[in-house]
Structure formats: structure tokens, C-alpha cells
Design a protein around this motif. Structure first.
Motif, PDB file in Angstrom:
ATOM      1  N   ILE A 230     -40.641   1.190  25.431  1.00  0.00           N
ATOM      2  CA  ILE A 230     -41.134   0.220  24.450  1.00  0.00           C
ATOM      3  C   ILE A 230     -40.226   0.230  23.226  1.00  0.00           C
ATOM      4  N   PRO A 231     -40.145  -0.901  22.505  1.00  0.00           N
ATOM      5  CA  PRO A 231     -39.325  -0.931  21.289  1.00  0.00           C
ATOM      6  C   PRO A 231     -39.900  -0.009  20.217  1.00  0.00           C
TER       7      PRO A 231
ATOM      8  N   PRO B  14     -38.565   0.371  11.841  1.00  0.00           N
ATOM      9  CA  PRO B  14     -38.451  -0.758  10.916  1.00  0.00           C
ATOM     10  C   PRO B  14     -39.666  -0.914   9.998  1.00  0.00           C
ATOM     11  N   LEU B  15     -40.859  -0.650  10.541  1.00  0.00           N
ATOM     12  CA  LEU B  15     -42.067  -0.730   9.728  1.00  0.00           C
ATOM     13  C   LEU B  15     -41.975   0.211   8.536  1.00  0.00           C
ATOM     14  N   LEU B  16     -41.616   1.461   8.807  1.00  0.00           N
ATOM     15  CA  LEU B  16     -41.562   2.452   7.732  1.00  0.00           C
ATOM     16  C   LEU B  16     -40.415   2.197   6.763  1.00  0.00           C
ATOM     17  N   GLU B  17     -39.294   1.715   7.262  1.00  0.00           N
ATOM     18  CA  GLU B  17     -38.187   1.408   6.355  1.00  0.00           C
ATOM     19  C   GLU B  17     -38.632   0.430   5.274  1.00  0.00           C
TER      20      GLU B  17
ATOM     21  N   ARG C 252     -36.054  10.102  -2.142  1.00  0.00           N
ATOM     22  CA  ARG C 252     -35.199   9.915  -0.963  1.00  0.00           C
ATOM     23  C   ARG C 252     -36.026  10.241   0.274  1.00  0.00           C
ATOM     24  N   VAL C 253     -36.048   9.323   1.222  1.00  0.00           N
ATOM     25  CA  VAL C 253     -36.953   9.448   2.359  1.00  0.00           C
ATOM     26  C   VAL C 253     -36.181   9.350   3.671  1.00  0.00           C
ATOM     27  N   ALA C 254     -36.511  10.241   4.600  1.00  0.00           N
ATOM     28  CA  ALA C 254     -36.015  10.168   5.965  1.00  0.00           C
ATOM     29  C   ALA C 254     -37.132   9.667   6.865  1.00  0.00           C
ATOM     30  N   VAL C 255     -36.829   8.706   7.708  1.00  0.00           N
ATOM     31  CA  VAL C 255     -37.792   8.116   8.635  1.00  0.00           C
ATOM     32  C   VAL C 255     -37.371   8.496  10.051  1.00  0.00           C
ATOM     33  N   VAL C 256     -38.248   9.176  10.779  1.00  0.00           N
ATOM     34  CA  VAL C 256     -37.903   9.660  12.115  1.00  0.00           C
ATOM     35  C   VAL C 256     -38.989   9.245  13.104  1.00  0.00           C
ATOM     36  N   SER C 257     -38.609   8.441  14.093  1.00  0.00           N
ATOM     37  CA  SER C 257     -39.518   8.070  15.179  1.00  0.00           C
ATOM     38  C   SER C 257     -39.295   9.032  16.336  1.00  0.00           C
ATOM     39  N   THR C 258     -40.371   9.558  16.907  1.00  0.00           N
ATOM     40  CA  THR C 258     -40.241  10.445  18.059  1.00  0.00           C
ATOM     41  C   THR C 258     -40.827   9.777  19.298  1.00  0.00           C
ATOM     42  N   GLY C 259     -40.242  10.074  20.453  1.00  0.00           N
ATOM     43  CA  GLY C 259     -40.760   9.547  21.710  1.00  0.00           C
ATOM     44  C   GLY C 259     -39.648   9.211  22.677  1.00  0.00           C
ATOM     45  N   SER C 260     -39.674   9.808  23.844  1.00  0.00           N
ATOM     46  CA  SER C 260     -38.664   9.530  24.863  1.00  0.00           C
ATOM     47  C   SER C 260     -38.763   8.108  25.390  1.00  0.00           C
ATOM     48  N   GLU C 261     -39.878   7.449  25.109  1.00  0.00           N
ATOM     49  CA  GLU C 261     -40.081   6.084  25.609  1.00  0.00           C
ATOM     50  C   GLU C 261     -39.495   5.025  24.692  1.00  0.00           C
ATOM     51  N   LEU C 262     -38.979   5.421  23.539  1.00  0.00           N
ATOM     52  CA  LEU C 262     -38.601   4.442  22.532  1.00  0.00           C
ATOM     53  C   LEU C 262     -37.233   3.826  22.799  1.00  0.00           C
ATOM     54  N   LEU C 263     -37.156   2.533  22.542  1.00  0.00           N
ATOM     55  CA  LEU C 263     -35.918   1.777  22.640  1.00  0.00           C
ATOM     56  C   LEU C 263     -35.451   1.379  21.248  1.00  0.00           C
ATOM     57  N   GLU C 264     -34.166   1.210  21.109  1.00  0.00           N
ATOM     58  CA  GLU C 264     -33.612   0.645  19.882  1.00  0.00           C
ATOM     59  C   GLU C 264     -34.165  -0.764  19.714  1.00  0.00           C
ATOM     60  N   PRO C 265     -34.564  -1.162  18.485  1.00  0.00           N
ATOM     61  CA  PRO C 265     -35.011  -2.545  18.302  1.00  0.00           C
ATOM     62  C   PRO C 265     -33.966  -3.530  18.819  1.00  0.00           C
TER      63      PRO C 265
END
Length: 415
Positions: free
Chosen positions: A211-212, A217-220, A189-202
Motif C-alpha cells: 500500500i502507498p 506526506p500527511l505528517l510532513e 526539528r522533526v524526523a518523520v518515519v513510517s514503518t512497515g514492510s508493506e509500504l510503497l513510495e508515494p
């Protein structure tokens, strides 16, 4: 520590630290159709022979070879047809001298027959073949076109070995051998967490400074490709408390692995480092590779493995292939945890980073066994567009100063 120059850790040392922390997940018994893509914890053994019985490999006639040994185009041998054997019947008709049975592919071969004559080797073929058949050509060998019982596997033979993935071919073979259930390891079971205040929802409109989030999605998809289950996908700002909170949520959801992207370097706003550095659970290291130099790895008190990967997409892809994917497969008890590699010839020249092993997104020609960069922009970790064209990574040793046309290159095949 195995140094790789400049105080950096070698890729092998970092991977060894990761794999030393991996413990195989528990095993469970599943019905064979519900175990697809799982890894066998115990061998799957055949419940019966393959083939289950002697059967015909052709549509034609079951005969006694001696009766048709003299058959030729000039002098056909006539046989009386005494039985008709379509697929699915269990009949075992007796065949006397000069007798034959019409038979279809896969039907049980009569015990009295020792060869099959295909329709093509008779005068009338399939037409009018239930009374008499005239054979034009004798079988070439004893047992011609008869598939013998157990020629493929015998009952009790291992069909799929422990540590092997139950893919489409393996599952089909197991079903053919009568396997009803198998013992497999649980999917990580894996949790994928992107960090960054600059990130947008795809899908959100891009804007200056924003930035998107392509890492999520890549890691999923990479996690799913490694036969693991994604239990959480999250996106957090550059805030250490937010990292701590999402970590707690992942543990509550039973995550065996948490993969963070971004926030592991030495900048002023590094939330993963801020949440874990100095706590004794997660170690931050500089690895002699490009891309992917900053790496974090550790084990929480709950037993959850934590990976901290750099934030640039190519760095994420490379770091996953080098460190995370082998760990996910090792958790499943997989006998082979590394991507296949092969030697290819460079048909383009490119530069390499000094003192670091290069993992370059690449395009390979399997016919001519050549490799070239997937993008003309080089090996920058930010060049996400090149990933769309890459189906391999060219792996260049740290001591190589540049790649020239014609050089032999080690290539990791990923898709």
C-alpha cells in the motif's frame, strides 16, 4: 496513572506525560521579515506611534471647521486653496481664516486644520480644486476624518505578546510599529518515519499486500502546519534494527522530535516496540481513545522526544492533533497549544466505541452549526478517504453510547 476503564490510560494523563517532558527551545534574535511563523519569546514593542502623525482619512480638503460651519447645499462656503498635500509630503502649511489645503488620504494633516471635508461634500470635487473650493456640507464633528497620532498604538506598547505566533497580521502590525527585530524560539526539528514492510513510495503502483505510504506526506504537512521544520523523512521495513538506525540518523541531524507511525501495537512484527520496549526510554501505553489506542512516547538520552503513533492514517491524524501538535507548540513556547473547539449540533446519527473517547473525522456547517461524519463508513482508523472531506473532529466522551440527531457535540476545528 489515571485509569479510563479496561486498564487504559486517559487521554489527559497521556498528554500530561508528554507535556511534562517538553522544554522550550532556545531563543534567537531575527530581523522581523525573517521571523515569520515563529513564536515570540519576548514581546515585540512599538518603536513609534501608530499613526505616526495626524493624517487625513479621506481625499478632500483640510479646513478650519469654524470657517465652514454654516455650509449648505443652498449656501456653499468658498475657501481659498493655499496648499496641495499628496501622500508622502512633510509640509505643514499655515491656514488663515477662509483658507484650506487640498489633501490626499494618508497625508499629514496641517496643524492649523481641525477637520477634513471630503471631495464629495464640495461643489467641484477634485476638478479645478487648486484655486478655490466651495464646501456644501460642514464636518459633522470636531476632528472629522483626521486620524490622530497614536490612536492605535503608542511607542513602547506591546504589539505582539510573548508566546504569540508571528503570523501575517502580527508581522504587519509589528512592521507598521517600526519593529526591526524580534526574539523568537527556534523552530522544532522533526524526523518523520513510517514503518512497515508493506509500504510503497508515494506514486509507486499499488499491488496485493503493498500500500502507498500516505502517513509520511500527511505528517510532513501537519508538522509544517505546526511551524516546525522537517529534517528527515524516512520509510523503514518491519525491522527493529532499521528503527534503531534511523533513530541514530535523526539524532545526528539534530532532531528535537521523532515521530514514528506503525510498529507500536502488540502484533508479531512491531519494529518500534522491538527497538525501544524494555530500554527505559520509550513507554508503550493503551489510551482510552478511538482511533489511536496504542501510543508510545519517551525521551532519548540525547533529549529527543519520541512519539510512536498507530499505523492507520486516521489514527495518525488524530494522534498528531491530540499529542504531537501540542508538544510541538509547547516546544516553541506558544501560549495556546490546543486547536479551537466549539459546540455543534449533530445532524446525523452515528455509533461510538464503548469505553473510549471518539475522535470522528467530521464535516461542519459553520452557518447552521451542525456536524456530521466525513464518511459513511463510520470511524474506522483505516478510512483514509474520509480525511479529504474532514475539516474537524467530533469529540465524543467515552460514556456516550451513541450519537443521535440533535445532540450537542464538542468539535475540534482543524482546517
Amino acid at each position: 496513572m489515571s485509569a479510563a476503564g479496561g486498564g487504559r490510560r486517559s487521554v489527559e494523563d497521556q498528554l500530561a506525560r508528554v507535556l511534562d517532558a517538553v522544554r522550550a527551545l532556545p531563543a534567537e534574535t531575527r530581523a522581523i521579515r525573517d521571523a515569520a511563523q515563529r513564536t515570540l519569546a519576548e514581546p515585540a514593542t512599538a518603536a513609534h506611534d501608530i499613526p505616526l502623525f495626524d493624517n487625513s482619512a479621506m481625499d478632500g480638503f483640510a479646513v478650519r471647521a469654524a470657517d465652514v460651519a454654516s455650509a449648505s447645499d443652498e449656501s456653499p462656503v468658498a475657501l481659498r486653496v493655499v496648499a496641495d498635500l499628496p501622500a508622502g509630503v512633510s509640509d505643514d502649511p499655515a491656514l488663515g481664516v477662509g483658507e484650506a489645503a487640498r489633501i490626499m488620504t494618508g497625508s499629514p494633516a496641517p496643524t492649523a486644520a481641525d477637520a477634513i471635508v471630503p471631495f464629495e461634500d464640495t461643489v467641484g470635487g477634485l476638478a479645478d480644486s487648486l484655486g478655490e473650493v466651495r464646501v456644501l456640507r460642514a464636518p459633522s464633528t470636531a476632528g472629522a476624518f483626521i486620524r490622530r497620532r497614536g490612536a492605535d498604538l503608542r511607542a513602547g506598547d506591546a504589539v505582539v505578546l510573548a508566546g504569540e505566533r508571528l503570523g501575517a497580521f502580527q508581522l504587519s502590525a509589528a512592521v507598521a510599529a517600526g519593529v526591526e527585530s524580534v526574539t523568537v524560539t527556534r523552530a522544532p526539528r522533526v524526523a518523520v518515519v513510517s514503518t512497515g514492510s508493506e509500504l510503497l513510495e508515494p506514486g509507486e503502483p499499488a499491488a496485493r499486500g503493498r500500500i502507498p505510504d500516505s502517513n509520511g506526506p500527511l505528517l510532513e504537512l501537519l508538522v509544517a502546519d505546526a511551524d516546525a521544520e522537517v529534517v528527515l523523512v524516512a520509510r523503514v521495513a518491519d525491522d527493529a534494527d532499521a528503527v534503531r538506525a534511523v533513530t541514530a540518523t535523526a539524532v545526528e541531524r539534530g532532531a528535537d522530535v521523532i515521530v514514528f507511525t506503525g510498529g507500536v501495537s502488540a502484533g508479531a512484527y512491531e519494529p518500534v516496540r522491538g527497538a525501544f520496549d524494555g530500554q527505559g526510554e520509550v513507554e508503550f501505553a493503551s489510551v482510552a481513545m478511538q482511533p489511536g489506542k496504542p501510543q508510545a512516547f519517551g525521551v532519548l538520552d540525547a533529549g529527543t522526544l519520541v512519539f510512536g503513533l498507530p499505523g492507520n492514517p486516521v489514527s495518525v491524524a488524530v494522534s498528531f492533533e491530540v499529542f504531537v501538535r501540542p508538544a510541538l507548540l509547547a516546544l516553541q513556547g506558544r501560549s495556546e497549544i490546543h486547536r479551537p473547539r466549539a459546540s455543534f449540533t449533530a445532524d446525523a446519527a452515528w455509533t461510538t466505541p464503548p469505553g473510549r473517547r471518539q475522535y470522528l473525522p467530521a464535516v461542519v456547517d459553520l452557518v447552521y452549526r451542525t456536524v456530521r461524519p466525513a464518511t459513511s463508513g463510520g470511524s474506522g482508523s483505516h478510512l483514509a478517504g474520509g480525511l479529504a472531506r474532514a475539516h474537524a473532529f467530533a469529540v465524543v466522551p467515552a460514556e456516550v453510547e451513541a450519537v443521535a440527531v440533535g445532540d450537542a457535540i464538542d468539535v475540534m476545528l482543524v482546517g
